[in-house]
Design a protein around this motif. Structure first.
Motif, PDB file in Angstrom:
ATOM      1  N   LEU A 255      26.925  -7.234  -8.547  1.00  0.00           N
ATOM      2  CA  LEU A 255      26.745  -8.229  -7.491  1.00  0.00           C
ATOM      3  C   LEU A 255      25.306  -8.736  -7.466  1.00  0.00           C
ATOM      4  O   LEU A 255      25.054  -9.936  -7.331  1.00  0.00           O
ATOM      5  N   GLY A 256      24.341  -7.832  -7.605  1.00  0.00           N
ATOM      6  CA  GLY A 256      22.939  -8.230  -7.569  1.00  0.00           C
ATOM      7  C   GLY A 256      22.566  -9.144  -8.717  1.00  0.00           C
ATOM      8  O   GLY A 256      21.936 -10.195  -8.508  1.00  0.00           O
ATOM      9  N   LEU A 257      22.942  -8.771  -9.934  1.00  0.00           N
ATOM     10  CA  LEU A 257      22.557  -9.582 -11.086  1.00  0.00           C
ATOM     11  C   LEU A 257      23.318 -10.905 -11.110  1.00  0.00           C
ATOM     12  O   LEU A 257      22.756 -11.946 -11.465  1.00  0.00           O
ATOM     13  N   GLN A 258      24.597 -10.896 -10.722  1.00  0.00           N
ATOM     14  CA  GLN A 258      25.347 -12.140 -10.684  1.00  0.00           C
ATOM     15  C   GLN A 258      24.758 -13.100  -9.657  1.00  0.00           C
ATOM     16  O   GLN A 258      24.704 -14.318  -9.888  1.00  0.00           O
ATOM     17  N   THR A 259      24.295 -12.565  -8.533  1.00  0.00           N
ATOM     18  CA  THR A 259      23.652 -13.408  -7.522  1.00  0.00           C
ATOM     19  C   THR A 259      22.389 -14.045  -8.078  1.00  0.00           C
ATOM     20  O   THR A 259      22.150 -15.244  -7.892  1.00  0.00           O
ATOM     21  N   LEU A 260      21.568 -13.261  -8.760  1.00  0.00           N
ATOM     22  CA  LEU A 260      20.365 -13.818  -9.376  1.00  0.00           C
ATOM     23  C   LEU A 260      20.730 -14.857 -10.427  1.00  0.00           C
ATOM     24  O   LEU A 260      20.116 -15.930 -10.501  1.00  0.00           O
ATOM     25  N   TYR A 261      21.710 -14.564 -11.249  1.00  0.00           N
ATOM     26  CA  TYR A 261      22.124 -15.479 -12.315  1.00  0.00           C
ATOM     27  C   TYR A 261      22.585 -16.815 -11.742  1.00  0.00           C
ATOM     28  O   TYR A 261      22.202 -17.881 -12.228  1.00  0.00           O
ATOM     29  N   ASP A 262      23.386 -16.756 -10.715  1.00  0.00           N
ATOM     30  CA  ASP A 262      23.973 -17.983 -10.170  1.00  0.00           C
ATOM     31  C   ASP A 262      22.971 -18.818  -9.385  1.00  0.00           C
ATOM     32  O   ASP A 262      23.052 -20.046  -9.397  1.00  0.00           O
ATOM     33  N   ARG A 263      21.999 -18.185  -8.721  1.00  0.00           N
ATOM     34  CA  ARG A 263      21.266 -18.923  -7.697  1.00  0.00           C
ATOM     35  C   ARG A 263      19.750 -18.856  -7.788  1.00  0.00           C
ATOM     36  O   ARG A 263      19.068 -19.656  -7.158  1.00  0.00           O
ATOM     37  N   TYR A 264      19.206 -17.919  -8.550  1.00  0.00           N
ATOM     38  CA  TYR A 264      17.755 -17.719  -8.513  1.00  0.00           C
ATOM     39  C   TYR A 264      17.051 -18.014  -9.837  1.00  0.00           C
ATOM     40  O   TYR A 264      15.937 -18.540  -9.827  1.00  0.00           O
ATOM     41  N   PHE A 265      17.651 -17.648 -10.948  1.00  0.00           N
ATOM     42  CA  PHE A 265      16.961 -17.795 -12.226  1.00  0.00           C
ATOM     43  C   PHE A 265      16.745 -19.261 -12.564  1.00  0.00           C
ATOM     44  O   PHE A 265      17.623 -20.110 -12.325  1.00  0.00           O
ATOM     45  N   LEU A 266      15.593 -19.557 -13.143  1.00  0.00           N
ATOM     46  CA  LEU A 266      15.304 -20.924 -13.580  1.00  0.00           C
ATOM     47  C   LEU A 266      16.288 -21.335 -14.666  1.00  0.00           C
ATOM     48  O   LEU A 266      16.681 -20.531 -15.521  1.00  0.00           O
ATOM     49  N   HIS A 267      16.671 -22.599 -14.631  1.00  0.00           N
ATOM     50  CA  HIS A 267      17.622 -23.095 -15.627  1.00  0.00           C
ATOM     51  C   HIS A 267      17.307 -24.546 -15.940  1.00  0.00           C
ATOM     52  O   HIS A 267      16.610 -25.238 -15.175  1.00  0.00           O
ATOM     53  N   ILE A 727      12.908  -8.287  11.870  1.00  0.00           N
ATOM     54  CA  ILE A 727      13.973  -7.746  11.015  1.00  0.00           C
ATOM     55  C   ILE A 727      15.028  -8.823  10.819  1.00  0.00           C
ATOM     56  O   ILE A 727      15.798  -9.140  11.727  1.00  0.00           O
ATOM     57  N   ALA A 728      15.041  -9.399   9.621  1.00  0.00           N
ATOM     58  CA  ALA A 728      15.966 -10.487   9.279  1.00  0.00           C
ATOM     59  C   ALA A 728      17.277  -9.920   8.733  1.00  0.00           C
ATOM     60  O   ALA A 728      17.377  -8.725   8.447  1.00  0.00           O
ATOM     61  N   PRO A 729      18.303 -10.771   8.568  1.00  0.00           N
ATOM     62  CA  PRO A 729      19.610 -10.273   8.124  1.00  0.00           C
ATOM     63  C   PRO A 729      19.639  -9.750   6.688  1.00  0.00           C
ATOM     64  O   PRO A 729      20.475  -8.931   6.349  1.00  0.00           O
ATOM     65  N   THR A 730      18.773 -10.251   5.805  1.00  0.00           N
ATOM     66  CA  THR A 730      18.713  -9.870   4.377  1.00  0.00           C
ATOM     67  C   THR A 730      20.059  -9.976   3.675  1.00  0.00           C
ATOM     68  O   THR A 730      20.368  -9.188   2.787  1.00  0.00           O
ATOM     69  N   ALA A 731      20.869 -10.961   4.045  1.00  0.00           N
ATOM     70  CA  ALA A 731      22.231 -11.024   3.524  1.00  0.00           C
ATOM     71  C   ALA A 731      22.280 -11.144   2.012  1.00  0.00           C
ATOM     72  O   ALA A 731      23.191 -10.630   1.378  1.00  0.00           O
ATOM     73  N   THR A 732      21.319 -11.821   1.411  1.00  0.00           N
ATOM     74  CA  THR A 732      21.336 -12.018  -0.030  1.00  0.00           C
ATOM     75  C   THR A 732      20.404 -11.062  -0.753  1.00  0.00           C
ATOM     76  O   THR A 732      20.783 -10.487  -1.776  1.00  0.00           O
ATOM     77  N   ILE A 733      19.183 -10.874  -0.264  1.00  0.00           N
ATOM     78  CA  ILE A 733      18.249 -10.028  -0.999  1.00  0.00           C
ATOM     79  C   ILE A 733      18.695  -8.568  -1.013  1.00  0.00           C
ATOM     80  O   ILE A 733      18.350  -7.823  -1.936  1.00  0.00           O
ATOM     81  N   SER A 734      19.468  -8.141  -0.023  1.00  0.00           N
ATOM     82  CA  SER A 734      19.982  -6.770  -0.071  1.00  0.00           C
ATOM     83  C   SER A 734      21.011  -6.620  -1.186  1.00  0.00           C
ATOM     84  O   SER A 734      21.137  -5.540  -1.780  1.00  0.00           O
ATOM     85  N   ASN A 735      21.749  -7.695  -1.483  1.00  0.00           N
ATOM     86  CA  ASN A 735      22.659  -7.660  -2.632  1.00  0.00           C
ATOM     87  C   ASN A 735      21.879  -7.445  -3.919  1.00  0.00           C
ATOM     88  O   ASN A 735      22.301  -6.712  -4.807  1.00  0.00           O
ATOM     89  N   CYS A 737      19.098  -5.910  -4.308  1.00  0.00           N
ATOM     90  CA  CYS A 737      18.591  -4.532  -4.354  1.00  0.00           C
ATOM     91  C   CYS A 737      19.708  -3.495  -4.352  1.00  0.00           C
ATOM     92  O   CYS A 737      19.434  -2.296  -4.533  1.00  0.00           O
ATOM     93  N   GLY A 738      20.945  -3.915  -4.110  1.00  0.00           N
ATOM     94  CA  GLY A 738      22.067  -2.984  -4.141  1.00  0.00           C
ATOM     95  C   GLY A 738      22.151  -2.063  -2.950  1.00  0.00           C
ATOM     96  O   GLY A 738      22.636  -0.929  -3.056  1.00  0.00           O
ATOM     97  N   VAL A 739      21.697  -2.541  -1.777  1.00  0.00           N
ATOM     98  CA  VAL A 739      21.775  -1.735  -0.562  1.00  0.00           C
ATOM     99  C   VAL A 739      22.447  -2.539   0.539  1.00  0.00           C
ATOM    100  O   VAL A 739      22.694  -3.742   0.397  1.00  0.00           O
ATOM    101  N   GLY A 740      22.711  -1.879   1.652  1.00  0.00           N
ATOM    102  CA  GLY A 740      23.331  -2.546   2.782  1.00  0.00           C
ATOM    103  C   GLY A 740      22.377  -3.501   3.467  1.00  0.00           C
ATOM    104  O   GLY A 740      21.155  -3.334   3.434  1.00  0.00           O
ATOM    105  N   GLN A 741      22.940  -4.508   4.110  1.00  0.00           N
ATOM    106  CA  GLN A 741      22.138  -5.527   4.782  1.00  0.00           C
ATOM    107  C   GLN A 741      21.339  -4.931   5.936  1.00  0.00           C
ATOM    108  O   GLN A 741      21.870  -4.228   6.784  1.00  0.00           O
ATOM    109  N   SER A 742      20.071  -5.220   5.964  1.00  0.00           N
ATOM    110  CA  SER A 742      19.241  -5.079   7.152  1.00  0.00           C
ATOM    111  C   SER A 742      19.498  -3.763   7.887  1.00  0.00           C
ATOM    112  O   SER A 742      19.433  -2.684   7.291  1.00  0.00           O
ATOM    113  N   ILE A 743      19.810  -3.855   9.167  1.00  0.00           N
ATOM    114  CA  ILE A 743      20.096  -2.696  10.013  1.00  0.00           C
ATOM    115  C   ILE A 743      21.594  -2.577  10.272  1.00  0.00           C
ATOM    116  O   ILE A 743      22.024  -1.913  11.216  1.00  0.00           O
ATOM    117  N   GLU A 744      22.389  -3.199   9.410  1.00  0.00           N
ATOM    118  CA  GLU A 744      23.830  -3.304   9.613  1.00  0.00           C
ATOM    119  C   GLU A 744      24.556  -1.984   9.364  1.00  0.00           C
ATOM    120  O   GLU A 744      24.225  -1.253   8.429  1.00  0.00           O
TER     121      GLU A 744
END
Length: 944
Positions: A255-267, A727-735, A737-744
């Motif tokens: 999930l983490g690498l696919q998220t980076l691939y789809d939305r973050y890496f320069l292309h 304390i933000a939701p971290t909905a994407t960056i937690s993906n 890092c492979g951990v649960g969102q924020s304080i959820e």
């Protein structure tokens, strides 16, 4: 590979139903209806994220069909479908076309055919499983071989390997890492083939040595394409590239690498040419570009990011080191009561959203419906029509396709249009007065909740007649508000309306459940505890309710976010405070650098950010840390851990900002702030308590660190930043890092997560580890978790201690979440994105919960999340948006674990609340459409 055909799903489902229910006329009619509905659900989920780059494996489609049957309660049919799947798999294998000369050929990007190098495939898969427990190359290779055909493209070959590993994740979560490594191999091939001078393909072992050469080539090409700031090329690249930790490419889950691939890496034109360590290094270099020793700081920042100890927010990751370095996360604006200001607000929203900013708009100053307009001698149509335009602006500016534009409108509870404001997210009524895409939030003064608890009247005003209410809070607001009520009684105010406060409160809670909005946020604690009271008023929060900064007509508040990964800072023995101090110290420096590097799209944002320099350091992986420590979330020990971990984070963050002030100077408006008076966030609780007077403020004030020494340090050095924590939701960056969102709390132990990158099977790895240790992890356990929606509650062979530790969000009494949030809030100079969960909502429960949050000193709350109460009718298609919306369907349903007794709701003193207390217990929640935020909504990614 073939085109998607929903009819094949319908046929498969129909055969499974017929196998169970027979083919009589009555059964056939019912089957036809149910199959049609289920097919629509499957199709909506599959096509929501369909793209040329995200091909769907047949096993993936079949997994979703099986999951949909289970979710719908059709368990016997699901078993029949499993048998159907096995038959079809055998048929596909038997129908494989004969290979030319017994050899499978692979089509290169230029169309030429080459014999498949199976040895290389085996080597890549072997690398992917190396060192990962409980995984093996053989099942991945066997599954991949089943899906090969003569003439398969090189991209399809890579995808076949990835999908083969993904099909195994359900039985063994560690195959997520195998899938990620196979995706990494595909990415390497894509990136290296694109870059002239780089090797066309490399295994991970080969890439470890090639990374420095690749990075130079990548950087030159990115600068040539005007994607990266040419300044990065002036770094000492020998020193920089020597620090690359290629082995960290292997730390990602899928999930983490696919998220980076789809939305973050320069292309460039859809081709990704940025590898993970190049990505982290580019971000780090961008943040260090103005440091004295740029290389040393860039390496320090890179170490923090690439190790997942800290992660910057999404805008920073998107844009750091690029030619448009808009790195800030959140923007707060106040809209004045004139057309020029209103339409300037739309323009500002568009410019801020263009580069990934999340927006919080304070609309309270805009006059209400029926108010007099002097310039035209007419009557105002109120604030709602303007909010409709703001909604459409957010939709139109979709942040470059990376994520939807997002804004939240705030309105104070005394505004004459507040009742229409509550209806903005309804699916019925005049659509011209609805905002289906924009978030909304109530900005609630303490005086209103006093009236609710006293069952007193509440008066609504138009702000053109009561303009100073917008600028007042605490005791001053309450006194002025009562003066305006007296003026209305004397006939001196023309536009006003009276109603029972509890009736308005009832409507607020009803709409919160029915539509998920407006959220409940508290004006007075946000202002009374703000360090910046001397320069302005906090008029709203932001898109995700964690930012509390003052705004005005000429200042747009800006916050720069990042989050500490708490899991990386605990051991079996507890919090690793030394490591946490090192991480926080570096993280605060990174966030402070954002302010000076940042590309500002409007002058009001630049002016505000450079004057006050606020940052928002938060945390994520909170429940992962609890799992590591063996602490159930619903326990006093977990609440204590929330307190102590936040105390240490706050101490180190304030100390880091004070040290930066000694090095770089204080922020411009430091003098007169609470900081300058030696009043730290923990001390500001006294200011709130004084304003609450007879109202109970039930907040723990214990501490363990030497705060007096830190007070003296702040007085001596000053502060570099007006605000330091949020304390933000971290909905994407937690993906990532492979951990649960924020304080959820954990939503489920096994579920399918949807986001803009697609649908992903998610299994709680901590639970799997615990079950393996006790010999309980097997195929039956996987089946039971599916059957019971990821809950352990009714799985008899699971010990009670594990049921408590791994209780899911809807099995935990929400007051435990509020208690933990209250303990954190005492240390925070801003707020936290706190979601609340109610499995079986009622008016009484919501009334008690939100008043409890107020008494516990919270500044804000975020989404209310609800779910269906039964297995039988879990979801249906509602409205026209094609999204599955949770629908309450009566009582009963899954069993729940019984955690320790939750803390009681405080009983307010009789002087503050006469008995009997009016209860909000007559709302028919079962009859509503249950639109409290869907937990897996891919659009709920907000700030991070």
């Amino acid at each position: 590979m073939s085109a998607f055909d929903a009819n094949k799903i319908s046929v498969a489902l129909a055969k499974a139903f017929l196998a169970v229910e027979g083919d009589g006329a009555a059964a056939s009619s019912r089957i036809h209806h149910v199959v049609g509905e289920l097919t629509t659900q499957v199709e909506a989920s599959l096509l929501r994220h369909a793209s040329a780059e995200a091909a769907l494996h047949i096993e993936q489609i079949q997994d979703l069909v099986e999951l949909t049957l289970m979710r719908g309660g059709h368990h016997k049919v699901a078993r029949a479908y499993v048998l159907y799947r096995e038959e079809r798999a055998k048929a596909r294998e038997a129908a494989q076309p004969a290979k030319r000369d017994g050899v499978i050929h692979v089509k290169d990007s230029d169309g030429t055919l080459q014999p498949l190098d199976w040895d290389r495939v085996a080597h890549v898969v072997g690398e992917a499983v190396a060192g990962i427990d409980d995984t093996s190359a053989e099942p991945v290779l066997a599954e991949a071989r089943r899906n090969l055909y003569d003439g398969i493209s090189s991209d399809e070959l890579a995808l076949a390997q990835i999908m083969a590993a993904r099909t195994l994740v359900e039985q063994e979560p560690n195959y997520s890492y195998v899938s990620a490594r196979l995706l990494l191999d595909k990415l390497r091939g894509e990136a290296l083939s694109y870059l002239a001078g780089a090797p066309r393909q490399a295994s991970h072992d080969e890439m470890s040595a090639a990374y420095p050469t690749y990075f130079r080539t990548y950087l030159a090409r990115a600068i040539e394409l005007e994607l990266v700031d040419p300044e990065l090329a002036t770094f000492d690249l020998d020193r920089i590239t020597a620090a690359i930790r290629a082995e960290r490419d292997l730390d990602f889950g899928f999930l983490g690498l696919q998220t980076l691939y789809d939305r973050y890496f320069l292309h460039h034109e859809g081709t990704r040419f940025e590898l993970p360590q190049a990505f982290f290094l580019r971000v780090a270099m961008g943040l260090a570009v103005r440091e004295d020793d740029r290389e040393a700081r860039a390496i320090e920042f890179y170490e923090l990011l690439s190790s997942f100890h800290f992660m910057a927010s999404t805008p920073t990751l998107f844009n750091s080191g690029t030619t448009r370095a808009q790195l800030s996360s959140c923007f707060l604006t106040t809209v004045s009561d004139d057309l020029d200001s209103i339409f300037q607000a739309y323009k500002n929203n568009a410019l801020l959203a263009k580069y990934s900013g999340g927006l919080g708009n304070d609309w309270t100053p805009v006059r209400g419906l029926g108010a007099h307009i002097k310039g035209t001698n007419g009557r105002s149509q109120g604030v709602v029509p303007f909010l409709k335009i703001a909604n459409d602006t957010a939709v139109a500016v979709n942040q470059g396709g990376k994520r939807k534009g997002a804004a939240c409108a705030y309105l104070e509870t005394w505004h004459i249009d507040v009742e229409e404001f509550l209806d903005l997210r309804k699916n019925t009524g005049d659509d011209r007065r609805r905002t289906h895409d924009m978030n909304t939030a109530n900005w609630v003064p303490d005086e209103f909740l006093r009236r609710v608890e006293a069952d007193a009247e509440w008066t609504l005003f138009s702000p053109d007649e009561t303009p100073d209410l917008h600028e007042l809070y605490g005791t001053a607001f309450a006194e002025r508000y009562r003066a305006y009520e007296a003026a209305a009684d004397r006939g001196e105010i023309k536009v006003f309306r009276r109603l029972r406060a509890v009736e308005l409160w009832r409507r607020m809670l009803t709409m919160l459940f029915e539509t998920g909005h407006p959220w409940i946020t508290f004006k007075d604690p946000c202002n009374l505890r703000s360090p910046q009271q001397h320069v302005g008023v906090v008029h709203s929060s932001n898109l995700c309710t964690e930012i509390t900064l003052n705004t005005s007509a000429d200042e747009v508040a800006v916050c720069n976010l990042g989050s500490v990964n708490l899991l990386k800072h605990v051991t079996k023995d507890g919090l690793d405070t030394e490591r946490l101090e090192r991480t926080v110290t570096t993280a605060v420096r990174m966030l402070d650098n954002v302010i000076d590097i940042n590309f500002y799209t409007i002058p009001e944002a630049r002016r505000s950010n450079l004057r006050h320099r606020p940052v928002g350091l938060g945390l994520m992986g909170y429940q992962d840390a609890l799992f590591e420590l063996g602490l159930p979330l619903a326990s006093d020990a977990a609440v204590e851990f929330a307190d102590r971990s936040m105390e240490h984070l706050a101490y180190y963050a304030i100390a880091a900002s004070s040290d930066l002030a000694a090095e770089r100077g204080t922020y411009a408006t430091f003098e007169g702030s609470l900081w300058s008076k030696g009043i730290l966030p923990i001390d500001s609780l006294k200011l709130l308590a004084e304003a609450r007077r007879g109202d109970r403020l039930d907040v723990d004030t214990s501490s363990t660190l030497d705060w007096e020494t830190l007070r003296q340090r702040v007085r001596t050095n000053g502060m570099r930043n007006s605000n330091v924590m949020a304390i933000a939701p971290t909905a994407t960056i937690s993906n990532i890092c492979g951990v649960g969102q924020s304080i959820e709390p954990l939503f489920q132990n096994l579920y399918v997560k949807s986001n803009m990158s697609g649908d992903f099977t998610v299994i709680n790895p901590h639970l799997v580890r615990s079950l393996k240790e006790r010999g309980l992890w097997d195929e039956v356990m996987v089946s039971d978790l599916k059957y019971f929606d990821g809950s352990l509650g009714e799985i008899d062979r699971v010990p009670e201690d594990l049921k408590r530790l791994y209780a899911t969000a809807f099995e935990i009494e929400s007051r435990w979440l509020v208690d933990a949030a209250s303990r954190r809030q005492k240390w925070l100079d801003q707020a936290q994105s706190l979601n609340l969960y109610i499995a079986s909502p009622s008016g009484r429960k919501l009334d008690e919960l939100y008043r409890y949050a107020w008494h516990k000193g919270l500044k804000t709350t975020y989404y209310l999340r609800a779910r269906s109460a039964t297995h039988v009718e879990k979801s249906t298609l509602r409205g026209t948006d094609g999204k599955l919306t949770s629908v309450p369907a009566g009582t009963g349903g899954t069993g729940t674990v019984t955690p320790a007794a939750p803390p009681a709701v405080p009983s307010v003193a009789p002087s503050a609340r006469p008995e009997p207390m009016p209860r909000v217990d007559d709302v028919d929640f079962v009859a509503t459409d249950g639109a409290a935020c869907r937990i897996d909504d891919p659009d709920c990614e907000a700030c991070q």
